[in-house]
Design a protein around this motif. Structure first.
Motif, short mmCIF file in Angstrom:
data_model
loop_
_atom_site.label_atom_id
_atom_site.label_comp_id
_atom_site.label_asym_id
_atom_site.label_seq_id
_atom_site.Cartn_x
_atom_site.Cartn_y
_atom_site.Cartn_z
N HIS A 97 0.82 -1.20 0.00
CA HIS A 97 0.00 0.00 0.00
C HIS A 97 0.86 1.26 0.00
CE1 HIS A 97 -2.91 3.01 1.42
NE2 HIS A 97 -3.84 2.21 0.91
N TYR A 98 1.88 1.31 0.88
CA TYR A 98 2.70 2.53 0.91
C TYR A 98 3.63 2.62 -0.29
CZ TYR A 98 7.40 0.91 2.41
OH TYR A 98 8.65 0.35 2.46
N LEU A 143 2.78 1.93 -3.33
CA LEU A 143 1.96 2.51 -4.39
C LEU A 143 1.44 3.90 -4.06
CD1 LEU A 143 -0.13 -0.63 -5.42
CD2 LEU A 143 1.59 0.53 -6.82
N ASP A 144 1.32 4.19 -2.79
CA ASP A 144 0.76 5.48 -2.37
C ASP A 144 1.55 6.00 -1.18
OD1 ASP A 144 -0.74 7.70 -1.89
OD2 ASP A 144 -2.63 6.66 -1.51
N GLY A 145 2.78 6.46 -1.45
CA GLY A 145 3.62 6.96 -0.38
C GLY A 145 5.06 7.14 -0.82
N HIS A 201 4.24 7.58 -6.50
CA HIS A 201 2.82 7.77 -6.80
C HIS A 201 2.55 7.55 -8.28
CE1 HIS A 201 1.97 9.45 -2.79
NE2 HIS A 201 3.16 10.01 -2.90
N ALA A 230 0.65 6.87 -11.62
CA ALA A 230 -0.72 7.23 -11.97
C ALA A 230 -1.29 6.23 -12.97
CB ALA A 230 -0.74 8.63 -12.58
N LYS A 276 -5.42 0.12 -9.60
CA LYS A 276 -5.14 1.53 -9.85
C LYS A 276 -4.97 1.82 -11.34
CE LYS A 276 -2.08 3.66 -7.33
NZ LYS A 276 -2.81 4.79 -6.69
N GLU A 278 -2.75 7.10 10.28
CA GLU A 278 -2.27 6.59 9.00
C GLU A 278 -2.27 5.06 8.99
OE1 GLU A 278 1.27 7.26 5.68
OE2 GLU A 278 1.49 8.16 7.68
N ARG A 321 -4.38 2.91 6.25
CA ARG A 321 -3.76 1.92 5.35
C ARG A 321 -4.27 0.51 5.65
NH1 ARG A 321 0.05 4.28 2.28
NH2 ARG A 321 1.13 6.14 3.06
N GLU A 349 -7.83 0.08 4.30
CA GLU A 349 -7.85 -0.08 2.85
C GLU A 349 -7.37 -1.47 2.44
OE1 GLU A 349 -6.43 2.83 0.21
OE2 GLU A 349 -8.13 4.15 0.75
#
Length: 321
Positions: free
Chosen positions: A126-127, A129-131, A134, A136, A161, A271, A275, A278
């Motif tokens: 998770h982090y 991909l998003d941390g 990033h 798109a 994503k 946080e 996470r 999710e």
């Protein structure tokens, strides 16, 4: 209780199975009877002394189980609640004390084995991909060890994503697993890897390379990443990356290289809750985690040997009883 201890720094043979004192929960902790223990590369790094640790100690930070007692300051968790965690020391045992703020309730439909052997990997994916980066929708990413515990989860989250996922694996069996997780292209490690990645991206290279292998793949990771792209080094399964000249990042395309660690992305309780919610929600919504190996707690030595020998797929779990 029965538990594993690291008696000294070294190979898997330094893991000893025996009896230790039961943990006593502090006021802000819960006492959990463990049903599943996750086996992770960080456990091997600490055992070998690559990361600071002081033997003798009970290893492990991840697991799942049922709360059997709560500290005096705990009000939002009760006896009988199923929880999982990824940062509670001494998890290779029948009982573990977990800070209540770090214990995550397991939703219905998610098993203890899946939650207890995958939360660390799931939060890592998770982090990543998003941390740490990033990417798109529409971006291409390269992921080494695509059939590993993090790799299979990250692939599924990345496809959700809208990313284009290129993975590397070492065998036909692992190639099938990576493809089944949704990888668009599954490649083998080799001298022509960079050429293949560039070919699949019309010469541009990928937006982000996720490298948990380290020494054996890092140079190829840099060479496979496109202009102004990111190389995220998050592990060292083949050994640490030797020092290198930062000027290389200029000629490689103004690249950015980062070496993140999960602890910095879940230090804040809010946080962590976001996470974890999710990730566990994604599990309940169809993301699959394959528990590839199950061992008795007493067989932790074999579990470490298999992990370091790259003989595992998916996650590995120790079962205390």
């Amino acid at each position: 209780m029965r538990a594993i201890q690291v008696t000294r720094h070294g190979g898997p043979d330094v893991l000893s199975y025996g009896t230790v004192d039961d943990p006593i929960p502090a006021a802000d902790e819960v006492l959990v009877r463990v049903t599943a223990v996750g086996v992770n590369f960080i456990d091997t790094y600490l055992r070998r002394g690559l990361y600071p640790s002081q033997p003798p100690y009970v290893p492990g930070t991840e697991g799942a189980g049922e709360i059997v007692a709560v500290g005096s300051e705990v009000s939002d968790l009760g006896v009988g609640t199923r929880v999982c965690w990824c940062d509670a020391p001494a998890s290779y045992g029948e009982l573990v004390a977990v800070r209540a703020a770090r214990a995550v309730p397991i939703p219905d439909g998610v098993s203890d084995e899946v939650a207890g052997s995958s939360l660390l990997r799931g939060l890592t994916a998770h982090y990543l991909l998003d941390g740490s980066a990033h990417p798109a929708e529409g971006d291409a990413i390269l992921l080494h060890a695509g059939a590993g515990g993090v790799g299979l989860i990250l692939t599924q989250l990345a496809k959700r994503k809208g990313l284009r996922v290129i993975t590397t694996v070492s065998s036909d069996e692992k190639a099938e697993l990576s493809a089944a997780a949704g990888a668009d292209h599954v490649l083998r490690y080799g001298d022509d890897l960079v050429e293949q990645v560039r070919g699949l991206t019309d010469g541009a290279g990928v937006r982000v390379t996720y490298d948990g292998v380290g020494a054996d793949t890092f140079d190829q990771s840099v060479a496979s990443t496109g202009i102004r792209g990111f190389v995220v080094l998050f592990g060292a399964a083949s050994g640490p990356v030797p020092p290198f000249d930062l000027q290389r990042l200029n000629s490689a395309g103004s690249l950015s290289v980062t070496r993140p660690t999960l602890a910095h992305f879940i230090a804040d309780p809010d946080e962590l809750a976001w996470r974890a919610s999710e990730y566990l929600g994604a599990l309940a919504d169809g993301v699959e985690v394959r528990v590839g190996q199950r061992y008795r707690l007493a067989d932790a030595e074999q579990a470490h040997a298999d992990l370091e020998g790259r003989r595992t797929t998916g996650t590995s779990v120790l079962v205390p009883n």
